[in-house]
Every structure is written in structure tokens, then in C-alpha cells.
Design an enzyme around this catalytic site. Sequence first.
Site, PDB file in Angstrom:
ATOM      1  N   PHE A   1       0.865  -1.179   0.000  1.00  0.00           N
ATOM      2  CA  PHE A   1       0.000   0.000   0.000  1.00  0.00           C
ATOM      3  C   PHE A   1       0.900   1.227   0.000  1.00  0.00           C
ATOM      4  O   PHE A   1       1.497   1.571   1.025  1.00  0.00           O
ATOM      5  CB  PHE A   1      -0.875  -0.044   1.255  1.00  0.00           C
ATOM      6  CG  PHE A   1      -1.963   0.990   1.334  1.00  0.00           C
ATOM      7  CD1 PHE A   1      -3.199   0.760   0.749  1.00  0.00           C
ATOM      8  CD2 PHE A   1      -1.766   2.166   2.055  1.00  0.00           C
ATOM      9  CE1 PHE A   1      -4.222   1.693   0.865  1.00  0.00           C
ATOM     10  CE2 PHE A   1      -2.775   3.098   2.172  1.00  0.00           C
ATOM     11  CZ  PHE A   1      -4.011   2.855   1.577  1.00  0.00           C
TER      12      PHE A   1
ATOM     13  N   LEU B   1       1.336   4.817  -0.001  1.00  0.00           N
ATOM     14  CA  LEU B   1       0.746   6.124   0.268  1.00  0.00           C
ATOM     15  C   LEU B   1       1.787   7.115   0.786  1.00  0.00           C
ATOM     16  O   LEU B   1       1.946   8.204   0.246  1.00  0.00           O
ATOM     17  CB  LEU B   1      -0.390   5.980   1.286  1.00  0.00           C
ATOM     18  CG  LEU B   1      -1.039   7.280   1.769  1.00  0.00           C
ATOM     19  CD1 LEU B   1      -1.751   7.985   0.623  1.00  0.00           C
ATOM     20  CD2 LEU B   1      -2.014   6.997   2.920  1.00  0.00           C
ATOM     21  N   THR B   2       2.510   6.741   1.827  1.00  0.00           N
ATOM     22  CA  THR B   2       3.445   7.646   2.495  1.00  0.00           C
ATOM     23  C   THR B   2       4.586   8.076   1.575  1.00  0.00           C
ATOM     24  O   THR B   2       5.123   7.259   0.830  1.00  0.00           O
ATOM     25  CB  THR B   2       4.036   6.959   3.734  1.00  0.00           C
ATOM     26  OG1 THR B   2       2.974   6.566   4.587  1.00  0.00           O
ATOM     27  CG2 THR B   2       4.971   7.878   4.480  1.00  0.00           C
TER      28      THR B   2
ATOM     29  N   ILE C   1       7.183   1.813   2.858  1.00  0.00           N
ATOM     30  CA  ILE C   1       6.102   1.003   2.306  1.00  0.00           C
ATOM     31  C   ILE C   1       6.361  -0.463   2.633  1.00  0.00           C
ATOM     32  O   ILE C   1       7.293  -1.082   2.099  1.00  0.00           O
ATOM     33  CB  ILE C   1       5.974   1.217   0.785  1.00  0.00           C
ATOM     34  CG1 ILE C   1       5.879   2.717   0.465  1.00  0.00           C
ATOM     35  CG2 ILE C   1       4.770   0.447   0.262  1.00  0.00           C
ATOM     36  CD1 ILE C   1       4.771   3.447   1.195  1.00  0.00           C
TER      37      ILE C   1
ATOM     38  N   ARG D   1      -5.547   0.786  11.448  1.00  0.00           N
ATOM     39  CA  ARG D   1      -5.479   1.339  12.802  1.00  0.00           C
ATOM     40  C   ARG D   1      -6.276   0.478  13.779  1.00  0.00           C
ATOM     41  O   ARG D   1      -5.868   0.282  14.933  1.00  0.00           O
ATOM     42  CB  ARG D   1      -6.010   2.776  12.800  1.00  0.00           C
ATOM     43  CG  ARG D   1      -5.088   3.766  12.120  1.00  0.00           C
ATOM     44  CD  ARG D   1      -5.780   5.101  11.852  1.00  0.00           C
ATOM     45  NE  ARG D   1      -4.839   6.078  11.306  1.00  0.00           N
ATOM     46  CZ  ARG D   1      -5.189   7.260  10.820  1.00  0.00           C
ATOM     47  NH1 ARG D   1      -6.477   7.617  10.806  1.00  0.00           N
ATOM     48  NH2 ARG D   1      -4.281   8.095  10.338  1.00  0.00           N
TER      49      ARG D   1
ATOM     50  N   GLY E   1      18.959  -6.182  34.434  1.00  0.00           N
ATOM     51  CA  GLY E   1      19.901  -6.141  33.319  1.00  0.00           C
ATOM     52  C   GLY E   1      19.612  -7.187  32.266  1.00  0.00           C
ATOM     53  O   GLY E   1      19.820  -6.952  31.065  1.00  0.00           O
TER      54      GLY E   1
ATOM     55  N   GLU F   1       0.632   4.583  10.695  1.00  0.00           N
ATOM     56  CA  GLU F   1      -0.835   4.718  10.722  1.00  0.00           C
ATOM     57  C   GLU F   1      -1.276   5.850  11.653  1.00  0.00           C
ATOM     58  O   GLU F   1      -2.317   5.780  12.294  1.00  0.00           O
ATOM     59  CB  GLU F   1      -1.531   3.412  11.148  1.00  0.00           C
ATOM     60  CG  GLU F   1      -0.976   2.136  10.582  1.00  0.00           C
ATOM     61  CD  GLU F   1      -0.948   2.101   9.058  1.00  0.00           C
ATOM     62  OE1 GLU F   1      -1.263   3.123   8.426  1.00  0.00           O
ATOM     63  OE2 GLU F   1      -0.596   1.048   8.500  1.00  0.00           O
ATOM     64  N   GLY F   2      -0.467   6.900  11.722  1.00  0.00           N
ATOM     65  CA  GLY F   2      -0.801   8.068  12.524  1.00  0.00           C
ATOM     66  C   GLY F   2      -0.004   8.126  13.805  1.00  0.00           C
ATOM     67  O   GLY F   2      -0.120   7.253  14.659  1.00  0.00           O
TER      68      GLY F   2
ATOM     69  N   PHE G   1      -4.828  21.699  12.528  1.00  0.00           N
ATOM     70  CA  PHE G   1      -3.807  21.357  11.541  1.00  0.00           C
ATOM     71  C   PHE G   1      -4.280  21.780  10.178  1.00  0.00           C
ATOM     72  O   PHE G   1      -5.455  22.045   9.967  1.00  0.00           O
ATOM     73  CB  PHE G   1      -3.490  19.863  11.554  1.00  0.00           C
ATOM     74  CG  PHE G   1      -4.681  18.956  11.628  1.00  0.00           C
ATOM     75  CD1 PHE G   1      -5.480  18.729  10.503  1.00  0.00           C
ATOM     76  CD2 PHE G   1      -5.035  18.338  12.815  1.00  0.00           C
ATOM     77  CE1 PHE G   1      -6.587  17.899  10.570  1.00  0.00           C
ATOM     78  CE2 PHE G   1      -6.128  17.503  12.886  1.00  0.00           C
ATOM     79  CZ  PHE G   1      -6.917  17.282  11.768  1.00  0.00           C
TER      80      PHE G   1
END
Length: 412
Positions: free
Chosen positions: A134, A136-137, A168, A272, A369, A392-393, A412
Amino acid sequence: MTTAPRLDEVFDLDGLLTAEERDWQQRARAFAQERILPIIEEDFENRHFRRELVRELGEQGFLGMHLEGYGCAGAGAVSYGLVCLELEAADSGWRTFVSVQGSLAMSAIRSYGSEEQKQRWLPGMAKGELIGCFALTEPQGGSDPAAMTTVARRDGDEWVIDGAKRWIGLASLADVAVVWARVEDPSTGSGTGPSTGSGTGTGSGTGGAAVRGFLVPTTTAGFTATPIEGKLSMRASVQCDIDLDGVRVPADAILPGASGLSGPFGCLNEARYGIVWGAMGAARSCFEAALERSREREVFGKPIGANQLTQAKLADMLLELEKGILLALHLGRLKEQGRLTPAQISVGKLNSVREALEIAHQARTILGGDGITDAFPVMRHAANLESVRTYEGTDEIHQLILGRALTGLAAF
């Protein structure tokens, strides 16, 4: 030593589930424990993605399991969420794979594709024979898809796509990429319509051009996917840079049912939702490791779990784990009723990942530790959750979505 109660004796999740939902969860847990856990530390260390498990996931019915038809299981939202929880309890990378394949790529085709596109791609993707991604970014605007610079223009009977995408998932392994791009009118140089959203994202606009989705076979000339190196998180998974250099696809490669940002945002909300459940799986894994260690490790002549401060940490971790899972269940029931809103999904994503990280951090302190070694899964989960917190945000994006929902004012 007294036998410790099982977690489900403190938190009886099974009593809130149907028999079918419990069956999905048990199958996913068995798969995670038998096929992923034995090899995940080695794969994380070696930055290795086991592609051979993809078909096995398909055989289990986990790929696109919440979708109807085309070989998909048609399972309920809660069943899907429980599978996400169990896979992420093993490793975030494998829940991410299921999300990218099913909630992003397959959901885009199922929701917005033509019947021919659905028949061509979905059955093979459900079986794990084909992989989708997918796209998009973009490199300069992960949180602002409305400002994308990837462009598709019509040239006769073809579309020509130019641009770049980043982070991606699966792109170098995929057979098909769902590529989102601005579409410009070749006769005027202006957009083909307004870029509309679903109220779930941010952005300043696309200069009037509509955002459309395209199905691009990854063997298409000009499509190049390069795995991103140097990751300290999600190391058993694959994320890529994509270069689109004059990529030509036929006119019918466009997704006919998606115009504007409501298309990709609809898919993002599916992913999401899976994160709301999945992050709680990682949290549960960390909590269980700390609980077991608290009973076994002795300091000053007694198990550390006999100390008040350790018990306080465990109690607080359990509270957030239980609240997170109950919130996920509530959202799942709303989703099954068709009542789940984007703002409610943001509540779940923001809370689950934030609290999962805090549980991981507290678990590490109980492990001492040794908690930074791969003898325990906690540092791996904590590193992975830093990625889950971003994709996803980000926290900030979901805070702004919630702020807008509460005030009616966009910040925004």
C-alpha cells in the site's frame, strides 16, 4: 512456592467472547507459538523476513479474514482483532504483515476495485500466493498525504505515474502495489476535482488535483522497491523506498471506487483498528515475561515478586493491559454494528500503543539487566512498538483528530 494464578483468572476475557471468536484466537495463538516464536529472535537479529510463512498464514485464513467473498473468511471484527493480538504477541512484524496485506492492500481492492480487479488479485492474496503493498506515504510528508507529490497523468490508453514513496511495507516482496497519486487533467494542467477526505487525516490540499489509487504490478518497468537498511525496529519485517519513474499502467488500473483522500483513509482506519488489538498483544507478552521472572528471580533471600514495589508495578501493568483489551473489544463490537467512528479508532490506537510501550518499559525494569538481552522478548517488543507508535498516525496526529472531534476546530 505457591502456584501463581493464570492471567485469565484475574482477567476473564474468554467470558466475553463467542465460541467462534475463541477459536480464531486459539488458532492464531498456536500458529504464533509454533511457527513464529521459535525463530523470531534469530530473524530479528538477522533482519530476515520468512516469506515461506505467508502461505501458511493464508492456509489459516488470516489474510483478509475480515473481508467477504473472493476466498476471504468473512470473520467478525473481534475475531480479526484477536488474531492481530496473538500475532503481535509473537512479533509486531507479523501482525504488520497481516495488516498490510489484508487491511490495506486487500481492503483497498475489495472496497474500491472493479469486479475484474477483485477477481484477479483477491483470491491469490487470501491464499498467500500473492502479496500486496500500500504505497501512500512519501519521503517528505508521512503525516500529510494531502500534500503528496506523486502524480499520475493520462497518456492515451495508459496512465503514467511519477514520484516516490517511503516506508512502504512489503514493497520489495509484493506482486501488486496500491499506489496513490494526484491525477492531473492533461488538457488544462489542473486537477480533475477536489481532493476530499473522510475527516480522519490532515493536510493542506493537493492543489485541486484528486487523489486516486492505481493497481501497479511490481514487475512494471520504472517501478523500483528498495528495502530500507539500518532499522533498529521491525527488523524481521520489510519496509521500502519506492521509486516510480514513468511507470505505465493501462487505463483500467485505476481503482474506480476511490476518489480523494477518503479512499486511502478508509483503508488506514482498517489498519489502525488492527493496531488497537495488536499492541495489546505485545504488551501482554512483556507483562507475562515480567510476571514469570518476578516469581523466579530471588534477591535478598526472596523472589522479587514478594516486594511491594514489584507488585505495584505488576498491578499497574495489568490494569492498563486489561483496560486496553476491553477498549479494543468495545471498539470491535461497535465496528460489527457499523457504528465505529474514526475518532473512536484514534482513541484506541493512541491508548493501546502508548500503554503498550509503558508496559514494556516497566517490564524491563523488573527483568533487570537481563531485560536488555534476547533471553526475553521485551526489548524487541519495545523497539517494534516505537515503529507502531509512528505508523498509521503518530500520537500527535491522533491527538489532533481527537481534539478536532471534541472542539469542532481543526488545529492542523
